[in-house]
Design an enzyme around this catalytic site. Structure first.
Site, mmCIF file in Angstrom:
data_model
loop_
_atom_site.group_PDB
_atom_site.id
_atom_site.type_symbol
_atom_site.label_atom_id
_atom_site.label_comp_id
_atom_site.label_asym_id
_atom_site.label_seq_id
_atom_site.Cartn_x
_atom_site.Cartn_y
_atom_site.Cartn_z
ATOM 1 N N ARG A 22 0.846 -1.183 0.000
ATOM 2 C CA ARG A 22 0.000 0.000 0.000
ATOM 3 C C ARG A 22 0.885 1.238 0.000
ATOM 4 N NH1 ARG A 22 -4.346 -2.179 -2.095
ATOM 5 N NH2 ARG A 22 -5.062 -3.959 -0.885
ATOM 6 N N THR A 23 0.256 2.375 0.214
ATOM 7 C CA THR A 23 0.955 3.648 0.131
ATOM 8 C C THR A 23 2.154 3.695 1.065
ATOM 9 O OG1 THR A 23 -1.205 4.634 -0.231
ATOM 10 C CG2 THR A 23 0.610 6.137 0.201
ATOM 11 N N LEU A 24 3.321 3.989 0.504
ATOM 12 C CA LEU A 24 4.518 4.135 1.319
ATOM 13 C C LEU A 24 4.768 5.587 1.685
ATOM 14 C CD1 LEU A 24 6.911 1.670 -0.529
ATOM 15 C CD2 LEU A 24 5.429 1.249 1.432
ATOM 16 N N TYR A 25 4.146 6.497 0.957
ATOM 17 C CA TYR A 25 4.304 7.920 1.231
ATOM 18 C C TYR A 25 3.051 8.621 0.727
ATOM 19 C CZ TYR A 25 6.424 12.524 1.614
ATOM 20 O OH TYR A 25 6.682 13.813 1.977
ATOM 21 N N ASP A 81 -5.652 5.880 0.786
ATOM 22 C CA ASP A 81 -5.738 5.057 1.990
ATOM 23 C C ASP A 81 -7.115 5.187 2.634
ATOM 24 O OD1 ASP A 81 -3.230 4.065 1.700
ATOM 25 O OD2 ASP A 81 -2.290 5.275 3.255
#
Length: 245
Positions: A22-25, A81
């Site tokens: 999923r989103t890392l940043y 997210d």
């Protein structure tokens, strides 16, 4: 998991597929959510901006959603997210409805669920980059709580995320009281959102206010606040700053 790519001589090469994450940043983010209890339920406010880095790229993003029969969720932070969290909650409420036993999840249960989700993802070093506000009414009792991206949660009579936690909470501490009418509650939220518009570079003057009562959730159409930009400090904002020209 692997996939195969054919090459010119008829051979095939197997390539291992990288593990999906999923989103890392955070890339597209929303700013503050402000929410209060009032005498009939809970009121919540957010603007509709979505910032791509420091650029206000999107101006029509809804960040408040009804969850089941009794709850309202608002989110700051990464929009994708937030969409993933809504997918989790859709599965949760669908499973709850399938029991068909006359019971339904209340705001306290959903708040506890979200706390566990955020804390679990934090422990995997793959957090959901959101701060969540969960309000609701069930059996005549109002509920309002917040969950951070690392799973820290609490309940209160008024909450705010992002810049609102620094700029709106002092106003709410001074002016909130338990017997607020709907009209006074809306005015108080508008005052907070106006301060955020003046001071938060990621805020825009297009907002929605949602209410949840025993009858259900109502989200207003987007509208703009009346503003005044002739304050002297706006003309030369760095006049008293150290190192200013």
């Amino acid at each position: 998991m692997t996939f195969t790519i054919p090459i010119e001589n008829g051979d095939a090469v197997k390539i291992a597929e990288a593990e999906s994450q999923r989103t890392l940043y955070p890339y597209v983010t929303g700013t503050s959510i402000v929410a209060i209890k009032y005498k009939d339920g809970v009121l919540m406010a957010s603007d509709m901006g979505g910032s791509y880095g420091s650029t206000l790229r999107y101006k029509n993003i809804e960040r408040m959603k009804a969850i089941g029969k009794h709850s309202l969720l608002g989110a700051s932070g990464e929009i994708s997210d937030f969409q993933e969290i809504l997918r989790y909650l859709d599965e949760l409420t669908l499973n709850d409805n399938m029991w068909d036993d006359g019971n339904s999840l209340g705001p306290k249960e959903i708040h506890n669920y979200l706390t566990r989700v955020m804390y679990n993802r934090r422990n995997k070093f793959n957090p959901l980059w959101n701060t969540l506000v969960l309000g609701g009414v069930k059996n005549g009792k109002s509920y309002l709580g917040m969950v951070s991206m690392i799973g820290v949660s609490f309940e209160d009579d008024h909450v705010a995320t992002g810049f609102g936690n620094h700029l709106a909470r002092p106003i709410l501490r001074d002016e909130w009281h338990a017997d607020l009418s709907f009209e006074d509650g809306v005015k108080l939220l508008e005052k907070c959102m106006r301060v955020l518009l003046y001071r938060d570079r990621s805020a825009i003057n297009k907002l929605q206010i949602a209410k949840i009562t025993e009858e259900g959730v109502t989200v207003s159409q987007p509208y703009s606040l009346k503003t005044f930009w002739e304050y002297s400090s706006f003309h030369n904002p760095t006049a008293s700053a150290e190192g200013s020209w």
